[in-house]
Motif scaffolding. Structure first.
Motif, PDB file in Angstrom:
ATOM      1  N   ILE A   5       0.828  -1.207   0.000  1.00 37.73           N
ATOM      2  CA  ILE A   5       0.000   0.000   0.000  1.00 37.73           C
ATOM      3  C   ILE A   5       0.861   1.256   0.000  1.00 37.73           C
ATOM      4  CG2 ILE A   5      -1.634   1.321   1.405  1.00 37.73           C
ATOM      5  CD1 ILE A   5      -2.952  -1.289   2.170  1.00 37.73           C
ATOM      6  N   GLU A   6       1.939   1.235   0.720  1.00 35.62           N
ATOM      7  CA  GLU A   6       2.801   2.417   0.806  1.00 35.62           C
ATOM      8  C   GLU A   6       3.382   2.808  -0.544  1.00 35.62           C
ATOM      9  OE1 GLU A   6       3.595  -0.415   2.748  1.00 35.62           O
ATOM     10  OE2 GLU A   6       2.406   0.274   4.435  1.00 35.62           O
ATOM     11  N   ASN A   7       3.491   1.878  -1.459  1.00 34.39           N
ATOM     12  CA  ASN A   7       4.096   2.136  -2.760  1.00 34.39           C
ATOM     13  C   ASN A   7       3.069   2.446  -3.850  1.00 34.39           C
ATOM     14  OD1 ASN A   7       6.632   1.672  -1.646  1.00 34.39           O
ATOM     15  ND2 ASN A   7       6.505  -0.514  -2.089  1.00 34.39           N
ATOM     16  N   ASP A  11      -4.157   7.210  -7.439  1.00 37.39           N
ATOM     17  CA  ASP A  11      -5.159   6.559  -8.294  1.00 37.39           C
ATOM     18  C   ASP A  11      -5.294   5.076  -7.956  1.00 37.39           C
ATOM     19  OD1 ASP A  11      -5.747   8.902  -9.646  1.00 37.39           O
ATOM     20  OD2 ASP A  11      -4.345   8.497 -11.290  1.00 37.39           O
ATOM     21  N   GLU A  12      -4.185   4.408  -7.711  1.00 40.10           N
ATOM     22  CA  GLU A  12      -4.215   2.989  -7.340  1.00 40.10           C
ATOM     23  C   GLU A  12      -4.889   2.792  -5.988  1.00 40.10           C
ATOM     24  OE1 GLU A  12      -0.252   1.113  -9.431  1.00 40.10           O
ATOM     25  OE2 GLU A  12       0.026   2.386  -7.668  1.00 40.10           O
ATOM     26  N   LEU A  13      -4.601   3.685  -5.039  1.00 48.07           N
ATOM     27  CA  LEU A  13      -5.230   3.587  -3.715  1.00 48.07           C
ATOM     28  C   LEU A  13      -6.736   3.791  -3.807  1.00 48.07           C
ATOM     29  CD1 LEU A  13      -2.628   5.505  -1.536  1.00 48.07           C
ATOM     30  CD2 LEU A  13      -3.222   3.087  -1.342  1.00 48.07           C
TER      31      LEU A  13
END
Length: 105
Positions: A5-7, A11-13
């Motif tokens: 998640i940190e990377n 938009d992906e989140l």
């Protein structure tokens, strides 16, 4: 999950958040359906339908029926709670100069 998640980009989140929300809704819907099926089965094992036990349709939705406050003087079987749209007979009586008080039950 292939990517931490940190990377993830914003938009992906956001896309991942939508997937999680959809999965949660699907999970809750399935739990409700399973619970309803279990209750129906319990009622059946006691010789009843769920509708017989709860006194109506087992849809999970309830509608409160109001108590009739007004009746048509010409046909007392026609009643109105005083909520919602006025029936035609109420409109006609009011147009003829009658008041709601004269139609009160």
């Amino acid at each position: 999950m292939a990517k931490a998640i940190e990377n993830m980009s914003l938009d992906e989140l956001q896309a991942y958040q939508k997937e999680v929300e959809a999965a949660i809704k699907g999970y809750e819907k399935k739990r409700k359906a399973d619970a309803l099926a279990a209750v129906r089965e319990t009622a059946r094992t006691h010789g009843f339908t769920l509708e017989e036990l709860i006194g109506g349709k087992a849809t999970g939705k309830t509608t409160a029926k109001g108590v009739a406050k007004y009746a048509n003087p010409a046909d007392p079987s026609q009643t109105w709670t005083g909520r919602g749209r006025q029936p035609a007979w109420v409109k006609e009586a009011l147009a003829a100069g009658k008041s709601l008080d004269t139609m009160a039950i």
